[in-house]
Design a protein around this motif. Structure first.
Motif, short mmCIF file in Angstrom:
data_model
loop_
_atom_site.label_atom_id
_atom_site.label_comp_id
_atom_site.label_asym_id
_atom_site.label_seq_id
_atom_site.Cartn_x
_atom_site.Cartn_y
_atom_site.Cartn_z
N MET A 126 -8.06 21.52 1.18
CA MET A 126 -7.35 22.56 0.43
C MET A 126 -6.48 23.35 1.41
O MET A 126 -6.98 23.82 2.43
CB MET A 126 -8.34 23.48 -0.29
N ARG A 176 -16.50 20.25 -1.14
CA ARG A 176 -16.72 20.86 0.19
C ARG A 176 -16.51 22.36 0.01
O ARG A 176 -15.47 22.78 -0.50
CB ARG A 176 -15.74 20.33 1.21
N LYS A 179 -15.09 28.80 3.91
CA LYS A 179 -14.63 30.19 3.71
C LYS A 179 -13.15 30.21 3.36
O LYS A 179 -12.71 31.02 2.54
CB LYS A 179 -14.84 30.99 4.99
N ALA A 217 -19.63 23.51 4.54
CA ALA A 217 -18.77 23.52 5.73
C ALA A 217 -18.71 24.91 6.33
O ALA A 217 -17.99 25.78 5.84
CB ALA A 217 -17.37 23.02 5.36
N ASP A 220 -21.27 29.41 10.53
CA ASP A 220 -21.79 30.78 10.47
C ASP A 220 -23.32 30.73 10.29
O ASP A 220 -23.82 30.26 9.26
CB ASP A 220 -21.12 31.47 9.27
N TYR A 267 -15.74 16.97 11.26
CA TYR A 267 -14.31 16.78 10.96
C TYR A 267 -13.63 16.41 12.27
O TYR A 267 -13.63 17.20 13.22
CB TYR A 267 -13.80 18.10 10.42
N ASN A 285 -11.71 31.46 17.31
CA ASN A 285 -12.70 31.44 18.37
C ASN A 285 -12.86 32.83 18.97
O ASN A 285 -11.91 33.38 19.51
CB ASN A 285 -12.23 30.44 19.44
N PRO A 286 -14.07 33.43 18.88
CA PRO A 286 -14.24 34.78 19.41
C PRO A 286 -13.93 34.88 20.91
O PRO A 286 -13.61 35.95 21.40
CB PRO A 286 -15.72 35.09 19.15
C1 LIG Z 1 -15.63 20.45 7.97
C2 LIG Z 1 -14.73 21.60 7.67
C3 LIG Z 1 -13.63 21.40 6.85
C4 LIG Z 1 -12.79 22.47 6.52
N1 LIG Z 1 -11.78 22.28 5.61
C5 LIG Z 1 -11.02 23.33 5.22
C6 LIG Z 1 -10.06 23.21 4.18
O1 LIG Z 1 -9.86 22.15 3.59
N2 LIG Z 1 -9.34 24.31 3.85
C7 LIG Z 1 -9.53 25.53 4.46
O2 LIG Z 1 -8.87 26.52 4.09
N3 LIG Z 1 -10.43 25.66 5.47
C8 LIG Z 1 -11.18 24.60 5.86
N4 LIG Z 1 -12.11 24.76 6.86
C9 LIG Z 1 -12.10 25.99 7.70
C10 LIG Z 1 -12.97 27.07 7.10
O3 LIG Z 1 -12.37 27.57 5.93
C11 LIG Z 1 -13.16 28.24 8.10
O4 LIG Z 1 -11.93 28.77 8.44
C12 LIG Z 1 -13.87 27.84 9.37
O5 LIG Z 1 -14.91 26.95 9.13
C13 LIG Z 1 -14.46 29.10 10.06
O6 LIG Z 1 -15.37 29.71 9.19
P1 LIG Z 1 -16.95 29.72 9.44
O7 LIG Z 1 -17.61 29.56 8.11
O8 LIG Z 1 -17.33 28.75 10.46
O9 LIG Z 1 -17.24 31.22 9.87
P2 LIG Z 1 -16.71 32.08 11.11
O10 LIG Z 1 -17.21 33.45 10.84
O11 LIG Z 1 -15.26 31.89 11.33
O12 LIG Z 1 -17.46 31.45 12.34
C14 LIG Z 1 -18.85 31.59 12.53
C15 LIG Z 1 -19.12 31.45 14.01
O13 LIG Z 1 -18.80 30.13 14.44
C16 LIG Z 1 -18.16 30.16 15.70
N5 LIG Z 1 -16.80 29.61 15.56
C17 LIG Z 1 -16.08 29.47 14.43
N6 LIG Z 1 -14.89 28.88 14.68
C18 LIG Z 1 -14.87 28.67 16.00
C19 LIG Z 1 -13.92 28.09 16.89
N7 LIG Z 1 -12.76 27.61 16.43
N8 LIG Z 1 -14.22 28.00 18.20
C20 LIG Z 1 -15.41 28.46 18.67
N9 LIG Z 1 -16.34 29.03 17.89
C21 LIG Z 1 -16.08 29.13 16.58
C22 LIG Z 1 -18.16 31.58 16.16
O14 LIG Z 1 -19.34 31.78 16.91
C23 LIG Z 1 -18.24 32.36 14.89
O15 LIG Z 1 -18.82 33.62 15.06
C24 LIG Z 1 -13.01 23.73 7.13
C25 LIG Z 1 -14.11 23.92 7.96
C26 LIG Z 1 -14.97 22.89 8.22
C27 LIG Z 1 -16.17 23.15 9.06
#
Ligand SMILES: Cc1cc2nc3c(=O)[nH]c(=O)nc-3n(C[C@H](O)[C@H](O)[C@H](O)COP(=O)(O)OP(=O)(O)OC[C@H]3O[C@@H](n4cnc5c(N)ncnc54)[C@H](O)[C@@H]3O)c2cc1C
Length: 300
Positions: A126, A176, A179, A217, A220, A267, A285-286
């Motif tokens: 999405m 899937r 957030k 997915a 957190d 992914y 990434n924090p």
């Molecule tokens: C398999 C998969 C498919 C996805 N597909 C889509 C999609 O189709 N459309 C869409 O809008 N979004 C997609 N996303 C992205 C998603 O919407 C979030 O933006 C992303 O997963 C970060 O959110 P979080 O739930 O991990 O929480 P967050 O609060 O962002 O992260 C939780 C913790 O994880 C760690 N973390 C997160 N990201 C990183 C990073 N890049 N580097 C290092 N540490 C990090 C940190 O410690 C953070 O405190 C996808 C994510 C995943 C895992």
């Protein structure tokens, strides 16, 4: 957000691509299909599943769209030939959604049909909220054309998602749940992290009550811990859900999820068009500010 992170986020477009590339390489498998295959083989050895993604979005002309379609078909072939435990994720704007909806549908249908012949599955990612209606319409049309080997993505930050989920579970859609990554306006999206988390868990409950398969997915801990509890509450078997994470993010937690007996899918993005994807990952990434600063000052 710490001050240095704020400054780096504002200045991000001016950071040289070479610096972004150096810091972001952990998030992509490489530029070639062979890089993606190598990465998936490594994951499969650890009993981790994958979804392969050809990087790129918002493709602007028919020539490029044809190329993307051909490359995604090659991924499906490579999965088959290498006997990988992987499906494919694609973005509708890679296949023409913003140019010609009918063309995008035909392209996605061809890919989903090919996957079906191989016994494989296609996840339709999405993108931003301007594409939500069209993306869900593509999914529904594929279903009504008899293609059930495909699934959608729901973004917990969108106000509309509850209604979408309630409608999707009626046909037991494969969902899937994430957030959401795009910068949407407060008129249509929750901005507060607690509200997004609460909505995520509410949607997860609705999906499971409705009997749909879900890809949880997230990286957190709060959501993963609550999801474990919800899975126990529903008494789910392992094949009724999976966790999903992005390549290069929270690998220790990933391995813990596997050791706890759950299935997880990573992914795995690869391709020449790595910049937009890597920039989004870095800005989540924090430790981004520290990584960028280190890359600027400690050139390897
Ligand atoms: C398999 C998969 C498919 C996805 N597909 C889509 C999609 O189709 N459309 C869409 O809008 N979004 C997609 N996303 C992205 C998603 O919407 C979030 O933006 C992303 O997963 C970060 O959110 P979080 O739930 O991990 O929480 P967050 O609060 O962002 O992260 C939780 C913790 O994880 C760690 N973390 C997160 N990201 C990183 C990073 N890049 N580097 C290092 N540490 C990090 C940190 O410690 C953070 O405190 C996808 C994510 C995943 C895992």
């Amino acid at each position: 957000m710490p001050l240095l992170n704020k400054i780096i986020t504002t200045a991000f477009p001016f950071i040289p691509k070479s610096i972004v590339g150096q810091v972001a390489k952990r998030y992509i498998a490489g530029v070639a299909l062979s890089d993606g295959i190598r990465q998936v083989k490594e994951l499969n050895k650890k009993t981790i599943m994958a979804t392969m993604d050809l990087l790129g979005e918002d493709v602007k002309n028919n020539f490029e769209i044809e190329e993307v379609k051909a490359e995604i078909l090659s991924i499906l072939q490579a999965i088959e030939e290498n006997k990988l435990t992987s499906n494919v994720s694609l973005k509708p704007t890679q296949l023409g959604l913003k140019i010609d909806k009918e063309l995008a549908y035909r392209n996605i249908k061809k890919i989903v049909e090919t996957a079906k012949n191989n016994g494989n599955f296609v996840r339709i990612d999405m993108e931003d909220a301007a594409t939500t209606d069209d993306t869900l319409a593509i999914y529904r049309r594929l279903q009504s054309d008899g293609l059930d080997n495909t699934g959608v993505v729901i973004q917990a930050y969108l106000h509309r998602s509850e209604e979408d989920v309630r409608s999707l579970v009626k046909s037991k859609a494969n969902i899937r749940l994430c957030k959401g990554i795009y910068n949407e306006s407060p008129g249509i999206a929750y901005k507060d992290r607690h509200e997004i988390r609460n909505n995520y868990l509410k949607l997860l409950n609705i999906i499971l009550e409705g009997g749909s398969y879900v890809g949880i997915a997230t990286h957190d801990d709060f959501l993963i811990d609550h999801a474990h509890a919800i899975i126990s509450k529903f008494g789910l078997n392992k094949d009724q859900y999976e966790y999903q994470m992005l390549l290069g993010v929270r690998e220790k937690r990933r391995d813990q999820i596997v050791n706890d007996g759950h299935r997880i899918r990573i992914y795995v993005p690869f391709g020449e068009q790595w910049y937009a994807y890597s920039s989004r990952r870095l800005q989540e990434n924090p430790q981004m500010a520290w990584y960028i600063t280190k890359a600027i000052f400690i050139r390897q």
